[in-house]
Design a protein around this motif. Structure first.
Motif, PDB file in Angstrom:
ATOM      1  N   HIS A 321      32.957  65.810   8.613  1.00 12.06           N
ATOM      2  CA  HIS A 321      31.633  66.434   8.643  1.00 12.06           C
ATOM      3  C   HIS A 321      30.615  65.533   7.946  1.00 12.06           C
ATOM      4  O   HIS A 321      30.968  64.802   7.019  1.00 12.06           O
ATOM      5  N   ARG A 322      29.365  65.642   8.406  1.00 13.38           N
ATOM      6  CA  ARG A 322      28.266  64.857   7.836  1.00 13.38           C
ATOM      7  C   ARG A 322      27.047  65.753   7.653  1.00 13.38           C
ATOM      8  O   ARG A 322      26.700  66.509   8.563  1.00 13.38           O
ATOM      9  N   PHE A 323      26.382  65.633   6.508  1.00 13.51           N
ATOM     10  CA  PHE A 323      25.182  66.411   6.213  1.00 13.51           C
ATOM     11  C   PHE A 323      24.178  65.527   5.491  1.00 13.51           C
ATOM     12  O   PHE A 323      24.562  64.653   4.720  1.00 13.51           O
ATOM     13  N   PRO A 324      22.865  65.774   5.681  1.00  9.59           N
ATOM     14  CA  PRO A 324      21.860  65.101   4.850  1.00  9.59           C
ATOM     15  C   PRO A 324      21.823  65.738   3.467  1.00  9.59           C
ATOM     16  O   PRO A 324      22.286  66.873   3.275  1.00  9.59           O
ATOM     17  N   LEU A 325      21.239  65.025   2.512  1.00  6.32           N
ATOM     18  CA  LEU A 325      21.160  65.536   1.137  1.00  6.32           C
ATOM     19  C   LEU A 325      20.445  66.882   1.082  1.00  6.32           C
ATOM     20  O   LEU A 325      20.793  67.743   0.274  1.00  6.32           O
ATOM     21  N   ASP A 326      19.458  67.081   1.950  1.00  3.52           N
ATOM     22  CA  ASP A 326      18.720  68.345   1.954  1.00  3.52           C
ATOM     23  C   ASP A 326      19.609  69.555   2.249  1.00  3.52           C
ATOM     24  O   ASP A 326      19.250  70.687   1.928  1.00  3.52           O
ATOM     25  N   ARG A 327      20.790  69.298   2.845  1.00  5.02           N
ATOM     26  CA  ARG A 327      21.710  70.391   3.193  1.00  5.02           C
ATOM     27  C   ARG A 327      22.985  70.317   2.347  1.00  5.02           C
ATOM     28  O   ARG A 327      24.056  70.703   2.778  1.00  5.02           O
TER      29      ARG A 327
END
Length: 350
Positions: A321-327
């Protein structure tokens, strides 16, 4: 700079904070590109811990060099790097013999500098910054810390070719432990309760997998080893599972075998009963492993980078899984609910 700060409830709040500076001529400033979520981080998720409130966390990271001090020669601005976050005080007896992973001031020092992955910038001594070959991605590099923990444990174990190895836990550490053991010529059986993690273990090369919710893991390990028990058992689950998995590990190992404890204990844990008479009479060794540092003249983090660069271990499939810092809160929730989400290693882009 933007950073994710720990809240009183144990989640994260995004904020603008002061960017770190280069405090000494041997220091480097880097822009973080990818950070990972470790089991240690997850143990603090949604838990009140005043010592962490308003702090920047995270210790699996890779990025780009922005600025270097006057005495730095190993990296330059623009270099892609993986950043080691095991950092002691540099002056104690253990640091002086390069066993900085057991420095008494390890936590205080590392969290002041390099162990601040969930932010846009970090600063630390140049020796903690390793240049990345062009073909090693930031995401792959963010797993190097995980595999360095595993390599340190393997070095302590004395694992040899054709050893029979059992691994308890198929999270990032357990899967990494399995992959390194396989790369060293061992036969490996791995145990977990999460079906998706066991499926990935098969894909990554496990010789056998055990669903410990549905099968007797000890009996399966004994069958795998011809009735003797494993030469080496790596406990890689840790945390709340430890009161179950540590006694289980001591029953999986053969006489005169080794149990290597890689998974972390909860703070204050003192009450896990073991069959001490049987352990003594069987000369079973309990080996505790903490982070990583040096192996002879080689830095273990550098050794892992070399293994990945040469293609001897392929870590890409572990990134689920990959997420931006905002999430980041969504990223942590996904990692925590791995039975539902199938998460193994969750990468945060920054």
């Amino acid at each position: 700079m933007k950073a994710a700060l720990k809240t009183a409830e144990g989640t994260f709040a995004l904020a603008q904070v002061e960017r770190p500076i280069i405090p000494a001529p041997n220091f480097v400033l880097a822009r973080v590109r990818v950070a990972g979520i470790c089991g240690t981080d997850l143990r603090h998720w949604k838990k009140h811990d005043p010592a962490l409130e308003c702090h920047i966390m995270g210790h699996e990271l890779a990025g780009e060099v922005v600025e270097v001090g006057a005495d730095v020669s190993n990296v330059k601005p623009g270099d892609r790097v993986v950043i080691e976050t095991v950092m002691g005080d540099g002056v104690c007896e253990y640091c002086r013999v390069q066993r900085y992973n057991i420095c008494e001031h390890l936590y205080d020092v590392r969290t002041r500098y390099v162990s601040r992955a969930y932010a846009e910038y970090v600063s630390g001594p140049a020796e903690k910054f390793y240049p990345l070959p062009d073909h090693v991605s930031f995401e792959e590099a963010s797993l190097i810390d995980t595999f360095s923990v595993c390599l340190h444990a393997q070095h302590l174990s004395g694992l040899g070719i054709n050893d029979k190895v059992a691994v308890i836990g198929a999270g990032p550490i357990g899967l990494g432990q399995m992959m390194l053991a396989k790369a060293s010529g061992a036969d490996v059986i791995i145990c977990d309760k999460v079906a998706s993690s066991l499926d990935l273990a098969r894909e990554l090369g496990a010789d056998a997998v055990v669903d410990s919710d549905r099968e007797d893991a000890v009996e399966r390990v004994r069958a795998f080893t011809g009735g003797k028990g494993a030469d080496i058992v790596f406990e890689c689950a840790g945390g709340d599972a430890m009161p179950t998995t540590l006694p289980q590990a001591t029953k999986m190992v053969r006489r005169a075998g080794k149990v290597v404890i890689v998974g972390g204990f909860n703070a204050g844990e003192t009450s896990i009963p073991l069959e001490w008479q049987r352990l003594q009479m069987s000369e079973i060794q309990l080996i505790l492993s903490a982070s990583f540092a040096m192996h002879d003249i080689y830095r273990e983090q550098g050794m892992v980078l070399d293994l990945i660069a040469k293609g001897r271990i392929d870590v890409k499939k572990m990134i689920t899984h990959r997420f931006p810092l905002d999430r980041i809160n969504e990223a942590f929730d996904t990692a925590q609910r791995k039975e539902e989400t199938g998460a193994v290693f969750v990468a945060i882009t920054i």
